[in-house]
Design a protein around this motif. Structure first.
Motif, PDB file in Angstrom:
ATOM      1  N   SER A 128       0.874  -1.175   0.000  1.00 26.52           N
ATOM      2  CA  SER A 128       0.000   0.000   0.000  1.00 26.52           C
ATOM      3  C   SER A 128       0.912   1.226   0.000  1.00 26.52           C
ATOM      4  O   SER A 128       2.093   1.116   0.275  1.00 26.52           O
ATOM      5  N   ALA A 129       0.356   2.356  -0.300  1.00 25.48           N
ATOM      6  CA  ALA A 129       1.155   3.585  -0.330  1.00 25.48           C
ATOM      7  C   ALA A 129       1.541   4.005   1.086  1.00 25.48           C
ATOM      8  O   ALA A 129       0.808   3.767   2.043  1.00 25.48           O
ATOM      9  N   LEU A 130       2.709   4.632   1.194  1.00 21.05           N
ATOM     10  CA  LEU A 130       3.122   5.191   2.478  1.00 21.05           C
ATOM     11  C   LEU A 130       2.271   6.419   2.779  1.00 21.05           C
ATOM     12  O   LEU A 130       1.993   7.215   1.888  1.00 21.05           O
ATOM     13  N   PRO A 131       1.853   6.587   4.030  1.00 23.58           N
ATOM     14  CA  PRO A 131       1.135   7.815   4.379  1.00 23.58           C
ATOM     15  C   PRO A 131       2.052   9.025   4.201  1.00 23.58           C
ATOM     16  O   PRO A 131       3.278   8.890   4.225  1.00 23.58           O
ATOM     17  N   ASN A 132       1.485  10.211   4.033  1.00 19.68           N
ATOM     18  CA  ASN A 132       2.268  11.421   3.786  1.00 19.68           C
ATOM     19  C   ASN A 132       3.391  11.625   4.791  1.00 19.68           C
ATOM     20  O   ASN A 132       4.481  12.025   4.425  1.00 19.68           O
ATOM     21  N   GLY A 133       3.152  11.377   6.059  1.00 22.05           N
ATOM     22  CA  GLY A 133       4.165  11.596   7.079  1.00 22.05           C
ATOM     23  C   GLY A 133       5.357  10.667   6.976  1.00 22.05           C
ATOM     24  O   GLY A 133       6.425  10.935   7.534  1.00 22.05           O
ATOM     25  N   LEU A 134       5.217   9.580   6.240  1.00 18.92           N
ATOM     26  CA  LEU A 134       6.314   8.611   6.093  1.00 18.92           C
ATOM     27  C   LEU A 134       6.913   8.591   4.703  1.00 18.92           C
ATOM     28  O   LEU A 134       7.985   8.043   4.511  1.00 18.92           O
ATOM     29  N   SER A 135       6.225   9.174   3.739  1.00 19.89           N
ATOM     30  CA  SER A 135       6.728   9.109   2.368  1.00 19.89           C
ATOM     31  C   SER A 135       8.044   9.867   2.251  1.00 19.89           C
ATOM     32  O   SER A 135       8.346  10.762   3.031  1.00 19.89           O
ATOM     33  N   THR A 136       8.824   9.454   1.268  1.00 20.83           N
ATOM     34  CA  THR A 136      10.147  10.043   1.063  1.00 20.83           C
ATOM     35  C   THR A 136      10.510   9.945  -0.408  1.00 20.83           C
ATOM     36  O   THR A 136      10.004   9.087  -1.128  1.00 20.83           O
ATOM     37  N   THR A 137      11.380  10.825  -0.836  1.00 22.00           N
ATOM     38  CA  THR A 137      11.909  10.758  -2.202  1.00 22.00           C
ATOM     39  C   THR A 137      13.360  10.310  -2.185  1.00 22.00           C
ATOM     40  O   THR A 137      14.000  10.263  -3.226  1.00 22.00           O
ATOM     41  N   SER A 138      13.885   9.997  -1.010  1.00 18.18           N
ATOM     42  CA  SER A 138      15.288   9.601  -0.879  1.00 18.18           C
ATOM     43  C   SER A 138      15.396   8.262  -0.159  1.00 18.18           C
ATOM     44  O   SER A 138      14.624   7.971   0.745  1.00 18.18           O
ATOM     45  N   ILE A 139      16.375   7.499  -0.585  1.00 16.71           N
ATOM     46  CA  ILE A 139      16.693   6.257   0.103  1.00 16.71           C
ATOM     47  C   ILE A 139      18.186   6.214   0.350  1.00 16.71           C
ATOM     48  O   ILE A 139      18.935   6.866  -0.376  1.00 16.71           O
ATOM     49  N   PRO A 140      18.624   5.512   1.351  1.00 19.17           N
ATOM     50  CA  PRO A 140      17.815   4.773   2.310  1.00 19.17           C
ATOM     51  C   PRO A 140      17.087   5.712   3.265  1.00 19.17           C
ATOM     52  O   PRO A 140      17.555   6.802   3.558  1.00 19.17           O
ATOM     53  N   THR A 141      15.944   5.256   3.720  1.00 18.46           N
ATOM     54  CA  THR A 141      15.182   5.942   4.767  1.00 18.46           C
ATOM     55  C   THR A 141      14.798   4.889   5.795  1.00 18.46           C
ATOM     56  O   THR A 141      14.329   3.816   5.432  1.00 18.46           O
ATOM     57  N   THR A 142      15.013   5.218   7.054  1.00 16.41           N
ATOM     58  CA  THR A 142      14.647   4.323   8.145  1.00 16.41           C
ATOM     59  C   THR A 142      13.575   4.993   8.990  1.00 16.41           C
ATOM     60  O   THR A 142      13.732   6.138   9.396  1.00 16.41           O
ATOM     61  N   ILE A 143      12.507   4.261   9.228  1.00 17.42           N
ATOM     62  CA  ILE A 143      11.365   4.739   9.994  1.00 17.42           C
ATOM     63  C   ILE A 143      11.222   3.837  11.213  1.00 17.42           C
ATOM     64  O   ILE A 143      11.247   2.607  11.073  1.00 17.42           O
ATOM     65  N   ILE A 144      11.084   4.441  12.379  1.00 13.13           N
ATOM     66  CA  ILE A 144      10.894   3.646  13.593  1.00 13.13           C
ATOM     67  C   ILE A 144       9.565   4.053  14.224  1.00 13.13           C
ATOM     68  O   ILE A 144       9.310   5.231  14.457  1.00 13.13           O
ATOM     69  N   LEU A 145       8.747   3.043  14.477  1.00 11.61           N
ATOM     70  CA  LEU A 145       7.441   3.222  15.103  1.00 11.61           C
ATOM     71  C   LEU A 145       7.469   2.587  16.487  1.00 11.61           C
ATOM     72  O   LEU A 145       8.045   1.516  16.664  1.00 11.61           O
ATOM     73  N   ASP A 146       6.831   3.244  17.443  1.00 11.43           N
ATOM     74  CA  ASP A 146       6.778   2.664  18.786  1.00 11.43           C
ATOM     75  C   ASP A 146       5.700   1.578  18.841  1.00 11.43           C
ATOM     76  O   ASP A 146       5.049   1.272  17.835  1.00 11.43           O
ATOM     77  N   LYS A 147       5.503   1.016  20.025  1.00 10.26           N
ATOM     78  CA  LYS A 147       4.573  -0.100  20.177  1.00 10.26           C
ATOM     79  C   LYS A 147       3.130   0.290  19.903  1.00 10.26           C
ATOM     80  O   LYS A 147       2.306  -0.561  19.593  1.00 10.26           O
ATOM     81  N   ALA A 148       2.817   1.562  19.982  1.00 15.28           N
ATOM     82  CA  ALA A 148       1.466   2.036  19.681  1.00 15.28           C
ATOM     83  C   ALA A 148       1.302   2.372  18.197  1.00 15.28           C
ATOM     84  O   ALA A 148       0.239   2.801  17.767  1.00 15.28           O
ATOM     85  N   GLY A 149       2.359   2.214  17.410  1.00  9.95           N
ATOM     86  CA  GLY A 149       2.295   2.529  15.986  1.00  9.95           C
ATOM     87  C   GLY A 149       2.549   3.987  15.687  1.00  9.95           C
ATOM     88  O   GLY A 149       2.300   4.459  14.583  1.00  9.95           O
ATOM     89  N   LYS A 150       3.075   4.716  16.643  1.00  7.43           N
ATOM     90  CA  LYS A 150       3.361   6.141  16.462  1.00  7.43           C
ATOM     91  C   LYS A 150       4.796   6.324  15.969  1.00  7.43           C
ATOM     92  O   LYS A 150       5.718   5.634  16.395  1.00  7.43           O
ATOM     93  N   LEU A 151       4.961   7.307  15.093  1.00  4.63           N
ATOM     94  CA  LEU A 151       6.280   7.619  14.551  1.00  4.63           C
ATOM     95  C   LEU A 151       7.199   8.143  15.652  1.00  4.63           C
ATOM     96  O   LEU A 151       6.871   9.099  16.339  1.00  4.63           O
ATOM     97  N   VAL A 152       8.363   7.498  15.797  1.00  3.12           N
ATOM     98  CA  VAL A 152       9.371   7.936  16.756  1.00  3.12           C
ATOM     99  C   VAL A 152      10.465   8.705  16.022  1.00  3.12           C
ATOM    100  O   VAL A 152      10.899   9.766  16.453  1.00  3.12           O
ATOM    101  N   ILE A 153      10.887   8.153  14.876  1.00  3.46           N
ATOM    102  CA  ILE A 153      11.955   8.799  14.113  1.00  3.46           C
ATOM    103  C   ILE A 153      11.831   8.417  12.637  1.00  3.46           C
ATOM    104  O   ILE A 153      11.395   7.321  12.304  1.00  3.46           O
TER     105      ILE A 153
END
Length: 176
Positions: A128-153
């Motif tokens: 599925s598509a990445l939500p706007n807050g997670l989308s990126t035009t550059s790689i590598p990109t690392t996304i970390i979500l906490d246990k509640a599914g909230k963006l940490v970094i």
């Protein structure tokens, strides 16, 4: 001679695509209390090479590390050994999930790439598509979500996943 030129052109093209992160990497941390509820009502999903679908909703209660990469990206390839080692070290920890997501979506090529380098990290593609807050035009990109599914970094650029500070932070997040 012709092969050398082709490889040179391929290398230059890959540098062009990867150029946004050849400079200083950018990291976006989320402040305590900041509204980052992008996961509400949105179920991001990933597909593995066996056509199994994994959703973020299935991963609630776990710390999720999502690494977006491609086989043609030099900075992605540079961080891959430490990402694979992170996976090896944390694969028995059921509170931390590491998703290696090939943005090209060619899982067959990704699996061959991983096997050739003897990496054991499973590979996924976006289902599925990445939500706007997670989308990126550059790689590598690392996304970390906490246990509640909230963006940490959200870190754009190469990372050293072998850093003790990074590993401690993951463990701390998994205990919260």
């Amino acid at each position: 001679m012709r092969k050398r030129v082709n490889y040179s052109v391929l290398f230059l093209v890959s540098l062009l695509f990867c150029s946004p992160f050849l400079g200083k990497a950018s990291t976006r941390s989320v402040a305590e209390g900041e509204d980052n509820g992008w996961t509400e009502g949105y179920d991001l999903s990933f597909r593995d090479s066996k056509n199994n679908v994994l959703t973020l909703n299935q991963l609630k209660g776990k710390v999720v590390v999502i690494n977006l990469w491609a086989t043609w990206c030099p900075p992605c390839l540079a961080e891959m050994p430490s990402l694979d080692q992170l996976y090896q070290d944390f694969k028995s920890n059921d509170r931390i999930i590491i998703l290696s997501v090939d943005i090209d979506g060619n899982l067959s090529a990704s699996r061959k790439f991983m096997a050739k380098r003897k990496y054991s990290l499973p590979v996924y593609q976006l289902n599925s598509a990445l939500p706007n807050g997670l989308s990126t035009t550059s790689i590598p990109t690392t996304i970390i979500l906490d246990k509640a599914g909230k963006l940490v970094i959200k870190h754009v650029g190469g990372m050293n996943f072998g850093s003790q500070k990074f590993r401690k932070s993951l463990l701390d997040l998994s205990k919260e």
